[in-house]
Design a protein around this motif. Structure first.
Motif, short mmCIF file in Angstrom:
data_model
loop_
_atom_site.label_atom_id
_atom_site.label_comp_id
_atom_site.label_asym_id
_atom_site.label_seq_id
_atom_site.Cartn_x
_atom_site.Cartn_y
_atom_site.Cartn_z
N ARG A 3 -27.20 -30.94 25.81
CA ARG A 3 -26.63 -31.74 24.72
C ARG A 3 -27.43 -33.04 24.54
NH1 ARG A 3 -21.28 -33.50 25.33
NH2 ARG A 3 -20.71 -32.92 23.23
N TYR A 11 -28.72 -38.81 23.20
CA TYR A 11 -27.39 -38.53 23.74
C TYR A 11 -26.49 -39.77 23.66
CZ TYR A 11 -23.93 -36.31 26.72
OH TYR A 11 -22.77 -35.76 27.20
N LEU A 12 -27.02 -40.92 24.06
CA LEU A 12 -26.31 -42.19 23.92
C LEU A 12 -27.15 -43.11 23.05
CD1 LEU A 12 -25.13 -42.91 27.59
CD2 LEU A 12 -23.69 -42.17 25.69
N VAL A 299 -16.93 -41.92 25.85
CA VAL A 299 -17.90 -41.50 26.85
C VAL A 299 -17.15 -41.33 28.17
CG1 VAL A 299 -20.08 -42.02 28.02
CG2 VAL A 299 -19.69 -42.86 25.69
N ASP A 344 -16.89 -34.67 20.31
CA ASP A 344 -17.95 -35.66 20.14
C ASP A 344 -18.12 -36.56 21.36
OD1 ASP A 344 -18.52 -34.79 17.57
OD2 ASP A 344 -17.01 -36.11 16.66
N ARG A 346 -19.24 -37.98 24.92
CA ARG A 346 -20.44 -37.87 25.74
C ARG A 346 -20.03 -37.94 27.21
NH1 ARG A 346 -21.61 -37.37 20.86
NH2 ARG A 346 -23.49 -38.24 19.91
N TYR A 368 -26.93 -34.77 30.48
CA TYR A 368 -26.12 -35.94 30.81
C TYR A 368 -27.01 -37.04 31.38
CZ TYR A 368 -22.19 -32.57 30.83
OH TYR A 368 -21.27 -31.60 30.52
N ASN A 394 -33.03 -41.59 28.80
CA ASN A 394 -31.71 -41.00 28.99
C ASN A 394 -31.12 -41.42 30.34
OD1 ASN A 394 -29.64 -39.32 27.92
ND2 ASN A 394 -30.21 -37.71 29.38
#
Length: 503
Positions: A3, A11-12, A299, A344, A346, A368, A394
């Motif tokens: 993801r 991702y973030l 999150v 949605d 995270r 992740y 990430n």
């Protein structure tokens, strides 16, 4: 399963955040809550250029007051229900609330007084509440029936037996015989309704606050412990999901092995999951848990992520963690199962500890982001992976977590070798400069998210430390902000730093 990219984005989103438990907010009633000071803190975060607020677990706490040892993985802590909001609803009067002793130190939570007084006040509000005939309450109970009924019965029975853990209850209700469940449900009908009322008010207030934060551009980072407490509704109701014997007593428990910091290891005592059973059950309990967390938070930080790959198993009854052994966890099977319930939301993988190639491989495959701690960065040399020069995008960088010292406290007690390396890396001259230089280094790094404790921006020493692992009581979980500490000048300086480094 990866993801890492969603809608073509990272991702973030790159940003900055503050770690501050809700319990640490100011309030006149002994503990932080979902009231006006929480909304004021969101306003402060917005003014300070922050885009994330990380909180600790929001579940009800038991002996030791740790939010990581909760009576339920799904319920909320009634202590966080704001009393002023109940007054505005006409469920309480100001005089009633002021009649109780909430403690004499606004900078510290007095959990003993909360335990003695908070539920008396909430009972008064419950008796006046029209919720049991309200359509919204009926909808709430229906939507959360899969955990709310069992949790409310669990709490009612626990109080009926003077707060004893469920393993000490009479055998019929301890083993949840059909007749016993029916009998206690009838006997404790009103008390069960009270606990449902508490959950209704908790979630109503929390979702109102979360909506406000999201509208201000603030995402909520929630922390969930990988394990649940033995004394919890989860283990009492879902014993088949855990490594228990035929009498519902733990066979193996969780912890971590001996290391340089602890010769005996850490004996957490949480019951271990029966991963084989969970897999046959299609990880239903975990999917329910993650779906509930995805509603609570934007999150989700999974504490002790390494336990998904391999976990340390200690014989129940041992006094230390020395005799444990590593066992294989569910790995990718679990992550695949929870993938479709996250929506949605995270996930952050708390990958601190013994990170094997298998752990790193699963974390990278999932997408992740992992964690880096700057307090761990300066004790060796330039190859230390916690140094910002080694970060990938990430990544989430912390000064320290709730289990660490404040930055000021940490560097006040480091030896000359660590201080020399920190000065050399951070280009500082005096020890006093190091904590703020550490924050700047985290902000300047390539990590997508930089999170620091509020204590570190305030320059506080270890008297403001949130928790010391492997200890119970004392000052753990007690620290609170006091009114006036979050100034416009502080917000402006934080905003300038965030803007300078594109956060």
């Amino acid at each position: 399963m990866n993801r890492l990219k969603l809608n073509g984005q990272n991702y973030l989103e790159r940003g900055a955040g503050i770690l501050l438990p809700v319990t640490s907010l100011p309030s006149p009633y002994g503990i932080g809550s979902f009231g006006k000071e929480a909304y004021a803190f969101v306003d402060f975060l917005e003014a300070a250029g922050q885009t994330y607020w990380q909180v600790l677990p929001l579940g009800p706490t038991s002996y030791g007051d740790s939010p990581y040892q909760s009576f339920s993985a799904f319920s909320g802590n009634p202590y966080l229900i704001d009393l002023d909001l109940l007054i505005q609803q006409g469920l309480l009067t100001q005089a009633e609330v002021d009649a109780f002793d909430w403690g004499d130190d606004p900078a510290s939570v007095d959990y003993a007084k909360l335990y003695e007084n908070r539920f008396q006040v909430l009972h008064s509000a419950f008796l006046r509440s029209p919720c049991q005939t309200a359509p919204e309450f009926a909808v709430f109970c229906a939507e959360n029936r899969f955990w709310l009924e069992d949790y409310s019965l669990y709490m009612a029975v626990k109080n009926y037996f003077g707060g004893k853990e469920w393993l000490a209850w009479p055998e019929d209700i301890r083993l949840r015989t059909e007749e016993a469940v029916k009998s206690y449900s009838a006997l404790l009908k009103e008390e069960i309704a009270f606990w449902k009322f508490c959950q209704y008010e908790f979630f109503r207030q929390w979702f109102s606050l979360k909506t406000y934060a999201n509208q201000k551009g603030i995402r909520i980072v929630g922390d969930i412990p990988i394990y649940v407490a033995l004394d919890s509704a989860d283990v009492w109701v879902h014993g088949d999901q855990f490594q228990l014997d035929e009498r519902r007593r733990p066979v193996r428990v969780a912890g971590v092995p001996p290391d340089l910091f602890s010769a005996a290891g850490q004996l957490w005592g949480n019951p271990l999951y029966d991963w084989d059973y969970m897999e046959k059950d299609q990880f239903t309990w975990w999917k329910n848990r993650m779906a509930a967390s995805a509603k609570l938070y934007d999150v989700i930080r999974i504490d002790h992520f390494i336990g998904v790959v391999n976990y340390y198993s200690i014989p129940a009854g041992d006094d230390t963690a020395r005799n444990g052994e590593w066992m294989q966890g569910p790995g990718e099977k679990l992550l695949d199962a929870i993938e479709n319930v996250l929506g949605d939301a995270r996930v952050i993988a708390e990958d601190l500890g013994v990170v094997t190639p298998a752990v790193r491989g699963l974390q990278q495959k999932s997408g992740y982001p992992g964690m880096k701690l700057l307090e761990y960065a300066f004790d060796s040399d330039g190859k230390n992976g916690n140094l910002p020069c080694h970060y990938e995008k990430n990544t989430v960088v912390y000064g320290g977590t709730h289990d660490n010292e404040t930055l000021k406290g940490f560097f006040e007690r480091q030896n000359q070798s660590v201080l020399w390396f920190a000065h050399s890396y951070l280009n500082t001259r005096t020890n006093h400069e190091i904590p703020q230089a550490v924050i700047r280094a985290g902000y300047a790094s390539s990590a997508d998210l930089a999170v620091f404790q509020m204590q570190d921006f305030l320059g506080l020493d270890n008297r403001a430390r949130m928790n010391t692992p492997s200890t119970i009581g004392g000052s753990n979980w007690r620290w609170r902000l006091t009114k006036g500490e979050l100034t416009p000048e502080l917000a402006q300086s934080m905003r300038l730093l965030a803007e300078l480094y594109g956060r």
